[in-house]
Design a protein around this motif. Structure first.
Motif, PDB file in Angstrom:
ATOM      1  N   VAL A  94       0.870  -1.172   0.000  1.00 33.48           N
ATOM      2  CA  VAL A  94       0.000   0.000   0.000  1.00 33.48           C
ATOM      3  C   VAL A  94       0.904   1.217   0.000  1.00 33.48           C
ATOM      4  N   VAL A  95       0.660   2.131  -0.922  1.00 33.58           N
ATOM      5  CA  VAL A  95       1.497   3.325  -1.004  1.00 33.58           C
ATOM      6  C   VAL A  95       0.619   4.561  -1.188  1.00 33.58           C
ATOM      7  N   GLU A  96       1.266   5.723  -1.054  1.00 31.91           N
ATOM      8  CA  GLU A  96       0.515   6.979  -1.193  1.00 31.91           C
ATOM      9  C   GLU A  96       0.259   7.355  -2.651  1.00 31.91           C
ATOM     10  N   GLY A  97       1.263   7.122  -3.481  1.00 30.21           N
ATOM     11  CA  GLY A  97       1.120   7.594  -4.861  1.00 30.21           C
ATOM     12  C   GLY A  97       2.012   6.825  -5.814  1.00 30.21           C
ATOM     13  N   LEU A  98       2.035   7.291  -7.062  1.00 28.22           N
ATOM     14  CA  LEU A  98       2.748   6.565  -8.114  1.00 28.22           C
ATOM     15  C   LEU A  98       4.263   6.566  -7.891  1.00 28.22           C
ATOM     16  N   LYS A 107      -2.554   4.482  -3.503  1.00 25.72           N
ATOM     17  CA  LYS A 107      -2.210   5.427  -4.571  1.00 25.72           C
ATOM     18  C   LYS A 107      -3.226   6.565  -4.672  1.00 25.72           C
ATOM     19  N   ASN A 108      -3.955   6.790  -3.595  1.00 27.69           N
ATOM     20  CA  ASN A 108      -4.924   7.893  -3.595  1.00 27.69           C
ATOM     21  C   ASN A 108      -4.585   8.915  -2.536  1.00 27.69           C
ATOM     22  N   GLY A 109      -3.317   9.020  -2.195  1.00 29.34           N
ATOM     23  CA  GLY A 109      -2.924  10.030  -1.220  1.00 29.34           C
ATOM     24  C   GLY A 109      -2.819   9.458   0.176  1.00 29.34           C
ATOM     25  N   ILE A 130       6.975  11.665 -12.954  1.00 32.99           N
ATOM     26  CA  ILE A 130       6.895  10.287 -12.475  1.00 32.99           C
ATOM     27  C   ILE A 130       7.461   9.288 -13.494  1.00 32.99           C
ATOM     28  N   SER A 131       7.072   9.433 -14.762  1.00 35.41           N
ATOM     29  CA  SER A 131       7.600   8.488 -15.749  1.00 35.41           C
ATOM     30  C   SER A 131       9.103   8.623 -15.885  1.00 35.41           C
ATOM     31  N   ARG A 132       9.607   9.837 -15.693  1.00 31.87           N
ATOM     32  CA  ARG A 132      11.054  10.035 -15.762  1.00 31.87           C
ATOM     33  C   ARG A 132      11.745   9.270 -14.638  1.00 31.87           C
ATOM     34  N   LEU A 133      11.211   9.385 -13.437  1.00 30.52           N
ATOM     35  CA  LEU A 133      11.805   8.648 -12.315  1.00 30.52           C
ATOM     36  C   LEU A 133      11.783   7.154 -12.602  1.00 30.52           C
ATOM     37  N   ASP A 134      10.675   6.713 -13.205  1.00 33.07           N
ATOM     38  CA  ASP A 134      10.534   5.290 -13.478  1.00 33.07           C
ATOM     39  C   ASP A 134      11.586   4.817 -14.471  1.00 33.07           C
TER      40      ASP A 134
END
Lengths: 186, 387
Positions: free
Chosen positions: A11-15, A38-40, A164-168
């Motif tokens: 379970v995480v906060e976001g992407l 992933k909803n905050g 986000i996609s860059r980090l990925d």
């Protein structure tokens, strides 16, 4: 016979958190199964006890940012999850998961095309590591990174459109590669 | 290595008076913009103002045809219009550095034979008027006011760039049923609803077509993991083009399927990805989230941004999707909020709402901030319909 990796639900906060957690879990030889939340942060905290119940039976990881909610992680843990289930791995990033990225100065400098000297030596002392990371991207020698990771003036947001996609797409940590724990050609 | 090149033109501002359900609109447009609002707030009508300009310059277009296709001036003019009933469309065209490199304005009304005629047509370049009609010639021959200068090659020489730019506008709202059953829209060319979508793909050169389908196939694998390969082939009996994809399953060779068996979501996503790769002018999209999984929808804003950082293409899209608006990078100036009112719908950016910035700063997502503002006031009453 190769042993099967342990599969964690998470379970995480976001992407962003999902991307980082996946790297961490996989570098330990385990695997990440379904990723929830992933909803905050507010939503995660509201639903935390459901996930904790599920962790009575199967391994779960919760990754949550400390932010400014408490002085230190144990204090926050005592408030957020008083009775963790036996298979619950409750992890708090001090102050945020971006701190972990900042801590690997060598990899981050190479990824952002900046000098390592710009990256703060003690990331845990930063109050807003996300802003620090975005500001580092502003210094990038690559125009595309500057444009994609930093917000446009006037947008009122803290990150750029492709943050986000860059980090990925960032390469695996050099330290982890050196230790042989990450397969470069999966 | 990408080199710095001149950014292509885009719409930087839109001004409307008495257009469809709007009485007055004055809004800035960013490279990426999301139109949000309750049903029938006018999202499609706002996009239609830009399509109107495209139709003026399109092949087979022109002022009379463009107005006629929409049912005449009386259908276009806002019902809430009062004292100044002329319909006005004005756009600024430029880039970040030069937001008003060009402006184009057309205003029109109808004569007593219900024929549309131009009240004003004005073009400026760097703030200087090139065209300002009615001019002396128009006064001598009022018949001239039934056509715009924009649509006439002889008259638009000095602002051909505007004409060329407007031609590049693309509008897309793929209806999967039409793609599967092209007989329903025989003879249509560049049908925004996808009636000739397969023909459009078939019309591109083989090299482009293969490269694009390959890229789309790769991107699709994220949403449809079983998919192995995407190609275009023509059936031998009718010569009609079909999309064909390979499905990986337990048989080692996999199996082929054509678009008739594709799911709605797959077809829409293929349509969306194709449209994004096809052309470089403004792309107008209607609810790209339809039929797609929320996790896929969450990445649409980033996908748009990524394409834009490569091509500079402007993407304007209407949406109802909370998942799409949850994206962390969508700016206050990129969300255009439409709200119905007795005096015609109002249009403002999210940044115009004082509370929006505060709420975002406190850590709420754009969806948390915006969706409550777009909710119909009495939505809960709909549940009473069941009786």
């Amino acid at each position: 016979m190769a042993h099967l990796p342990v599969v964690f639900s998470a379970v995480v906060e976001g992407l962003t958190d999902e991307i980082v957690l996946r790297r961490v879990v996989e570098s330990c030889g385990a695997a990440l199964g379904s990723v929830y939340g992933k909803n905050g942060k507010d939503s995660l905290r509201r639903q935390l006890h459901h996930y904790n119940q599920a962790a009575n039976f199967l391994p779960w990881i919760v990754l949550i940012d400390l932010d400014q909610d408490a002085d230190c992680a144990p204090a926050a843990r005592a408030i957020w999850l008083t009775a963790p289930a036996p298979k619950m791995h409750f992890r708090i990033a001090v102050r945020a998961v971006e701190n972990w990225l900042l801590a690997d100065r060598e990899t981050l400098a190479a990824f952002l095309s900046i000098s390592e000297a710009h990256i703060p030596a003690e990331p845990e002392s930063l109050n807003n590591p996300k802003a620090t990371l975005v500001n580092l991207a502003r210094r990038s020698r690559r125009r595309i990174l500057r444009e994609e990771m930093t917000p446009r003036p006037g947008s009122g947001r803290s990150v750029g459109p492709v943050y986000i996609s860059r980090l990925d797409s960032a390469p695996p940590s050099r330290k982890l590669r050196a230790s042989g724990k990450v397969d470069e050609n999966p | 290595m990408a080199t710095k090149s001149a950014k292509p033109l885009r719409f930087t501002a839109l001004h409307l008076e008495n257009w469809r359900n709007f009485t007055f609109v004055d809004v800035k447009l960013q490279q990426r913009a999301f139109l949000v609002g309750p049903n029938a707030a006018g999202k499609s009508n706002l996009l239609d103002a830009l399509r109107f300009l495209h139709d003026l310059v399109a092949v087979g277009g022109g002022f009379q045809e463009t107005v006629g296709k929409r049912g005449g001036v009386s259908k276009l003019r806002s019902l809430a219009a009062r004292r100044y009933p002329d319909v006005v469309i004005r756009v600024n065209i430029g880039s970040d550095d030069e937001p008003a490199a060009w402006t184009y304005e057309v205003s029109f009304a109808q004569d007593n034979r219900q024929r549309a005629f131009i009240k004003r047509e004005r073009v400026t370049r760097d703030g200087v008027a090139i065209i300002d009609r009615p001019d002396d010639k128009d006064k001598g021959d009022p018949e001239r006011l039934t056509q715009t200068y924009l649509e006439q090659i002889n008259a638009n020489l000095e602002f051909r760039a505007v004409n060329d730019f407007l031609k590049t506008i693309r509008y897309l709202h793929i209806v999967p049923q039409l793609v599967r059953d092209p007989d329903r829209s025989v003879g249509r060319i560049n049908d925004p609803y996808g009636g000739d979508f397969l023909e459009q793909i078939a019309r591109t050169t083989e090299k482009t077509q293969k490269a694009r389908l390959h890229r789309i196939g790769d991107a699709l694998k994220v949403a449809v993991p079983q998919l192995a390969e995407l190609t275009l082939w023509r059936d031998e009996t009718k010569g009609a083009p079909h999309l064909r994809r390979k499905y990986d399953h337990w048989r080692p060779q996999g199996a082929w399927q054509t678009e008739e068996q594709f799911s709605d979501g797959t077809l829409r996503l293929i349509g969306l990805l194709w449209a994004i790769l096809d052309g470089a002018g403004p792309l107008l999209l209607e609810e790209p989230e339809l039929s797609l999984h929320p996790e896929v929808v969450r990445f649409l804003p980033q996908m748009f941004a990524r394409i834009q950082s490569r091509t500079g293409r402007q993407i304007l899209t209407s949406t109802h999707s909370t998942d799409l608006l949850r994206d962390e990078s969508i700016g206050l100036d990129e969300v255009i909020l439409l709200r119905p009112s007795a005096e015609g719908a109002t249009v403002a950016t999210a940044g115009d709402r004082a509370e929006a910035r505060t709420l975002l700063d406190s850590g709420l997502s754009m969806a948390d901030v915006i969706v409550p503002l777009t909710r119909p006031e009495h939505a809960a009453q709909l549940s009473l319909f069941g009786g």
